[in-house]
Scaffold this motif. Structure first.
Motif, PDB file in Angstrom:
ATOM      1  N   HIS A  81       6.768 -10.220  38.255  1.00 26.41           N
ATOM      2  CA  HIS A  81       7.357 -10.884  39.410  1.00 26.41           C
ATOM      3  C   HIS A  81       8.017 -12.200  39.018  1.00 26.41           C
ATOM      4  O   HIS A  81       9.083 -12.558  39.531  1.00 26.41           O
ATOM      5  N   LYS A 113      11.023 -11.615  35.879  1.00 29.40           N
ATOM      6  CA  LYS A 113      12.335 -11.070  36.250  1.00 29.40           C
ATOM      7  C   LYS A 113      13.227 -12.147  36.871  1.00 29.40           C
ATOM      8  O   LYS A 113      14.448 -12.064  36.783  1.00 29.40           O
ATOM      9  N   GLN A 148      15.569  -1.815  45.831  1.00 29.57           N
ATOM     10  CA  GLN A 148      15.211  -2.230  44.480  1.00 29.57           C
ATOM     11  C   GLN A 148      14.872  -1.026  43.610  1.00 29.57           C
ATOM     12  O   GLN A 148      14.205  -0.086  44.059  1.00 29.57           O
ATOM     13  N   CYS A 149      15.328  -1.046  42.365  1.00 28.38           N
ATOM     14  CA  CYS A 149      14.954  -0.013  41.401  1.00 28.38           C
ATOM     15  C   CYS A 149      13.449  -0.092  41.157  1.00 28.38           C
ATOM     16  O   CYS A 149      12.923  -1.153  40.814  1.00 28.38           O
ATOM     17  N   ALA A 150      12.760   1.017  41.343  1.00 30.48           N
ATOM     18  CA  ALA A 150      11.305   1.033  41.182  1.00 30.48           C
ATOM     19  C   ALA A 150      10.892   0.918  39.722  1.00 30.48           C
ATOM     20  O   ALA A 150       9.753   0.569  39.431  1.00 30.48           O
ATOM     21  N   LYS A 185      13.010  -3.103  31.957  1.00 27.23           N
ATOM     22  CA  LYS A 185      11.569  -3.087  32.217  1.00 27.23           C
ATOM     23  C   LYS A 185      10.799  -3.686  31.048  1.00 27.23           C
ATOM     24  O   LYS A 185       9.830  -4.434  31.233  1.00 27.23           O
ATOM     25  N   GLN A 221      12.694  -3.053  38.512  1.00 28.50           N
ATOM     26  CA  GLN A 221      12.496  -4.032  39.590  1.00 28.50           C
ATOM     27  C   GLN A 221      13.405  -5.250  39.433  1.00 28.50           C
ATOM     28  O   GLN A 221      13.083  -6.337  39.903  1.00 28.50           O
ATOM     29  N   ARG A 243      19.198  -4.164  42.251  1.00 30.06           N
ATOM     30  CA  ARG A 243      19.108  -3.699  43.633  1.00 30.06           C
ATOM     31  C   ARG A 243      20.417  -3.044  44.052  1.00 30.06           C
ATOM     32  O   ARG A 243      21.485  -3.422  43.586  1.00 30.06           O
TER      33      ARG A 243
END
Length: 575
Positions: A448, A451, A408-410, A439, A413, A416
């Motif tokens: 959470h 998204k 996953q992209c930090a 973002k 998020q 992936r």
């Protein structure tokens, strides 16, 4: 006087047996008299010596209930009955002219009350102690659990008492667990299997249970208001699930309007409080739905003019309004979608009996079906990857298998990748541009849940743009250009997707979305990419949406439609 504070011993020994027995019989005489007289003034007169009574109650509790003495001329059970009865009378009859009880103004009794509260819930069901006392119309035999709930409910307004409760319990975790044990143990206090509600004895027993339940919920709400840590501790231990599951069992058994009103109102008021204050209100509301809060809300609506302190019509309407706003979250929409047909068959006929309730019900059902249809259409456009944990975008390289653990992209998020190399290539080709906007579209409050709702939010944004883009939005943009002449090229349209309202303001009002990016950087980034689609809104720079974050509060997000299109269309250029 046999209750002279000078005669309170520091320890129970044979040498002070006479003083202990004289104090015991004096307290028994006071309790017996208070239980058999109805004149409030006479009761207050008997309790005028409370400053002498309290030290003896503390002594009896420490020495004989908590077993602090090796020499105990009084057994534990009689001591519990005596101390609890005296404390309860101090609560009921010992109020001053301002309505304050003697308990709340006697800090030395805070610890005994807290320890009795813990003792009552830890006692096995078959060993529940009962004390004999009048409790309005609740009968003369009242369980120790009910008495202690009333005692802590009276004292919980004191921060010192709440701290004592937490200390006695062993910390916030054990404290919240103990409080919820009272709720879960409601059914064990009385035998609720196939009760004969027409029986007077059963009716009194049920009123006791419902009173205990309402007081428990009020206590949980009160302590949660005093401490954020306690509030979140209850949430972690699924307080909403336990409260509404118990309420669902009690609802068809509750006798009398007063009992009904208090039990229902206290439960929903606790839910509304959590939705306003909880760190993650979406999870709280989802748990309430799973515990059948919607069914309870429909069945509780009174089908006659309401003459209540807490209007159940208003509570039911508030619940439907909250549900409507929370449907923009994929977690809530998915649950309601699975149950809407069943609800329509079982709850629809009930809702039809009340005009206001039917109006709310019909609007809710239409919204659920409309949102599900919009989300399905969006799924045909986007290229998602679904699993048991939800929905997200995957990378655009070929040849990956289901066995690969996606990375996953930090930053955003949302996206992936199948490998470090794929993630690196994606970053340099396009994701370094789209990441910051994804973002901003997810937000920082509840990323959470947001998204996993981007598809629906993008569809709702598209729908509102289609409905208002040809008329309302151009007029608002033209007015904003006059109001903000130096920002004519940097105007942002704000869409309330669940309220269908529109406003236009300069980009500088929304810089908080972009995590430190300057206004010029944002304008440059938005201008550097091309969606290759007709743009019907060239008169403004971009759009943002507003959704419910917490009860009565709004969360602003960058346009989900634009952010998703950035990632997908720029990513396809790479292929």
């Amino acid at each position: 006087m046999h209750l002279d504070t000078d005669h309170v011993p520091s320890q129970s020994t044979p040498a002070v047996t006479t003083d202990i027995e004289l104090a015991q019989w004096s307290l028994i005489g006071i309790v017996t008299t208070l239980s058999n007289i109805d004149v409030h003034a006479e009761k207050r007169c008997l309790l005028s010596a409370w400053n002498c009574i309290a030290p003896w109650l503390l002594f009896f509790h420490n020495q004989f209930i908590m077993c602090g003495a090796n020499y105990r001329p009084i057994d534990r059970t009689p001591a519990i009955k005596l101390v609890a009865s005296m404390l309860f009378h101090g609560l009921i009859a010992g109020r001053d002219s301002d309505g304050n009880s003697k308990l709340a103004t006697t800090p030395i009794l805070f610890r005994p009350i807290a320890e009795l509260w813990m003792l009552a819930i830890e006692t096995k069901d078959e060993d529940v102690l009962n004390i004999q006392m009048p409790l309005h119309d609740l009968g003369r035999i009242t369980s120790l659990r009910l008495v202690t709930i009333f005692l802590v409910g009276e004292c919980m307004r004191s921060e010192s008492f709440v701290n004592t409760l937490v200390e006695v319990s062993g910390g916030i975790g054990p404290f919240t667990s103990a409080a919820l044990k009272y709720v879960k143990a409601i059914a064990s206090v009385t035998n609720l299997k196939d009760p004969d509600i027409t029986s007077e004895a059963v009716r009194i027993e049920l009123i006791q249970v419902v009173t205990m339940f309402s007081t428990c919920v009020g206590f949980i709400t009160g302590t949660s208001m005093q401490s954020g840590a306690i509030r979140e501790g209850f949430i972690v231990r699924h307080s909403i699930r336990h409260i509404f599951s118990t309420l669902r069992i009690l609802q068809p058994l509750i006798p009398g309007r007063g009992s009904t009103e208090k039990a229902l109102a206290s439960s929903f008021q606790y839910l509304f409080f959590l939705l306003e204050r909880a760190d993650v209100p979406v999870s709280v509301f989802h748990e309430a739905l799973r515990a059948r809060a919607l069914e309870i809300a429909v069945r509780m609506a009174p089908f006659e003019p309401a003459k209540m302190e807490a209007n159940l019509h208003n509570i039911s309407a508030d619940f439907f309004e909250i549900l409507y706003h929370y449907l923009v979250h994929d977690k809530i929409l998915t649950y309601t979608c699975k149950h809407v047909n069943t609800w329509s068959n079982t709850l629809g006929p009930i809702a039809r009996q009340d005009e206001n309730l039917w109006k709310d019900w019909s609007a809710m059902e239409r919204t659920i079906r409309s949102y599900v249809s919009l989300r399905s259409k969006e799924e045909m456009i986007r290229r998602p990857l679904s699993n048991e944990k939800g929905w997200f975008l995957k990378c655009y390289c070929s040849g990956i298998t289901k066995d690969i653990q996606l990375r996953q992209c930090a930053g955003c998020q949302v996206v992936r990748y199948c490998s470090k190399q794929c993630q690196r290539d994606s970053w340099y080709s396009h994701h370094r541009l789209s990441c910051k906007f994804l973002k901003a579209a997810v937000g920082s409050s509840t990323p959470h849940y947001v998204k996993r709702s981007l598809r629906l939010l993008a569809a709702l944004e598209d729908r509102q743009m289609s409905c208002q883009g040809d008329d309302d939005i151009p007029k608002l943009v033209a007015a904003a250009q006059q109001q903000y002449p130096t920002d004519q090229e940097r105007l942002v349209v704000e869409l309330g997707v669940d309220k269908l309202d529109v406003s236009v303001r300069p980009l500088r009002h929304y810089l908080f979305l972009f995590n430190g990016l300057s206004e010029n950087d944002i304008v440059e980034s938005l201008s550097s990419w091309n969606l290759k689609e007709p743009r019907v809104h060239r008169s403004f720079l971009c759009s943002v949406i507003a959704i419910n974050d917490q009860y009565y509060s709004r969360q602003i997000l960058f346009s989900p439609r634009t952010a998703l299109n950035m990632e997908m269309k720029l990513g396809r250029k790479r292929q």
